[in-house]
Write an enzyme that holds these catalytic residues in place. Sequence first.
Site, PDB file in Angstrom:
ATOM      1  CG  LEU A 152       5.657  -2.960   5.239  1.00 38.59           C
ATOM      2  CD1 LEU A 152       5.028  -2.685   6.587  1.00 38.59           C
ATOM      3  CD2 LEU A 152       6.857  -2.067   5.050  1.00 38.59           C
ATOM      4  CB  ILE A 153       1.372  -3.497   1.754  1.00 41.42           C
ATOM      5  CG1 ILE A 153       1.166  -4.958   1.309  1.00 41.42           C
ATOM      6  CG2 ILE A 153       0.916  -2.542   0.672  1.00 41.42           C
ATOM      7  CD1 ILE A 153       1.949  -5.395   0.077  1.00 41.42           C
TER       8      ILE A 153
ATOM      9  CD  GLN B 141      -0.420  -0.553   5.444  1.00 40.09           C
ATOM     10  OE1 GLN B 141      -1.287  -0.134   6.192  1.00 40.09           O
ATOM     11  NE2 GLN B 141       0.827  -0.766   5.830  1.00 40.09           N
ATOM     12  N   GLY B 142      -4.451  -1.547   1.803  1.00 38.47           N
ATOM     13  CA  GLY B 142      -5.901  -1.548   1.588  1.00 38.47           C
ATOM     14  C   GLY B 142      -6.293  -1.480   0.125  1.00 38.47           C
TER      15      GLY B 142
ATOM     16  N   GLY C 245      -5.424  -4.067  -2.058  1.00 35.50           N
ATOM     17  CA  GLY C 245      -5.377  -5.423  -2.616  1.00 35.50           C
ATOM     18  C   GLY C 245      -3.972  -5.923  -2.917  1.00 35.50           C
TER      19      GLY C 245
ATOM     20  N   GLY D 245      -1.451  -6.653  -0.794  1.00 32.80           N
ATOM     21  CA  GLY D 245      -1.042  -7.715   0.120  1.00 32.80           C
ATOM     22  C   GLY D 245      -1.642  -9.050  -0.313  1.00 32.80           C
ATOM     23  CB  ALA D 246      -5.074  -9.970  -1.343  1.00 31.77           C
TER      24      ALA D 246
ATOM     25  CD  GLU E 186       9.820 -17.132  13.247  1.00 31.58           C
ATOM     26  OE1 GLU E 186      10.566 -18.112  13.165  1.00 31.58           O
ATOM     27  OE2 GLU E 186      10.223 -15.964  13.149  1.00 31.58           O
TER      28      GLU E 186
END
Length: 358
Positions: free
Chosen positions: A259-260, A265-266, A268, A270-271, A293
């Site tokens: 989770l970010i 979010q948006g 970068g 998470g990447a 999973e």
Amino acid sequence: MEKKLAEYKCDTNEAICLKLVRFAEEVNDDSMTFHPEYSHQLYGDDLMMLKGRSGRSFLLGSAATRTTSSHCWRKRPTSNPSAPCFTHTTFTMWRREKTSPTRFTRWTCSARDSETTMSACRPSSCGSLRRPASSTLTTIVGTSFSCCSRCTDRDGPGCSSMLTLEKASQRIGEGKMDAAWECACNCPACLLCFICRFEKYNNDGETLFATVGYMTVYNYYVYPDKTRPRVRSGGEVSKAVLSCLCACWPGVLLNSQMLILPPFQGEGHGAQLLEAVHRFYCNLPKVQDITAEDPSENYVKLRDYVLVKLCQTLPSFSTDKLPLSFSDDMATEAREKLKINKKHARRVYEILRLRVTD
Ligand code: CO6
């Protein structure tokens, strides 16, 4: 009775308002409020809760200290229309120790007051929110946690010792991680790793860490002597640790494996988090490959982006080789150098091939 209740029913995803507070003045800033994407874990599949006649339910959280305040927004006093009024205010504070973003101390206090104004809910009134003097923000990646099932008191002060118990507090990229990720007792809880991303900022010369997001990775055993880290939910252990990390986001966080937080979010994050995880595992010879999973559509899109970026650097994925078919070299290099399994390597190949196709 049903008819009477209907007036008080509301959609929990709409009614719950969340806010990460860095500056005291942000407590009253409505533009910073956001809503949970999922709240069925707490309220059930019909997403219904009862609210005050004109109310919403607010969860405020100090971005850095994990000070939380949850309260029921009932009505505005007529004498001061801009001041909200609460029926019950509870603070649960998970205070990070100065020396490390991974060490927590638990503090609690509560207040019952039908006419409490917002000032009483300011985290600063608990003495724990240090307001940043400047807005200079730096982002750091990758503090990891491992935790131990020996700490059974998951809702109590045991949580804080759970976070400090194990040795895993170095940051990715600072070396000596192998030892940190291996726990002597080998219990299932200790095989679960938390990789967190913090925003580091300065407040009057003091460094504070605000949680940006996290991933939980479980290390599965692969016969005869390998492991397969899998991005997955950590179940009860995950809930306990995450509620320490992000005490104010129970319903939003608990069922996510990655989770970010919505305000970040948006951008970068998470990447970078996923890439850091791949780069970290690349250096561990015991790791076979990295899996996830039951990945969600969002996760798959993010993973495509990250894996394509990583594979582009490999000689076997060079532009001149792409028009040929998917090769064993590609599969082997992706697995050995980046811990990417054959299925994902093939998917990356298809994406890159499409890119070079006229
Ligand atoms: N659609 C399309 N492309 C995407 C998306 C979506 N939703 N998310 C990421 N990306 C791609 C895209 O190419 C991005 O680059 P730009 O086009 O330049 O924006 C790139 O990835 C980088 O995205 P970014 O790092 O900014 O992504 P973000 O920091 O927002 O993190 C996320 C992605 C899905 C982790 C985050 O949005 C989030 O936490 N969402 C809510 C929780 C969630 O859905 N978690 C995943 C479920 S957990 O499935 C799971 C079992 C486990 C593995």
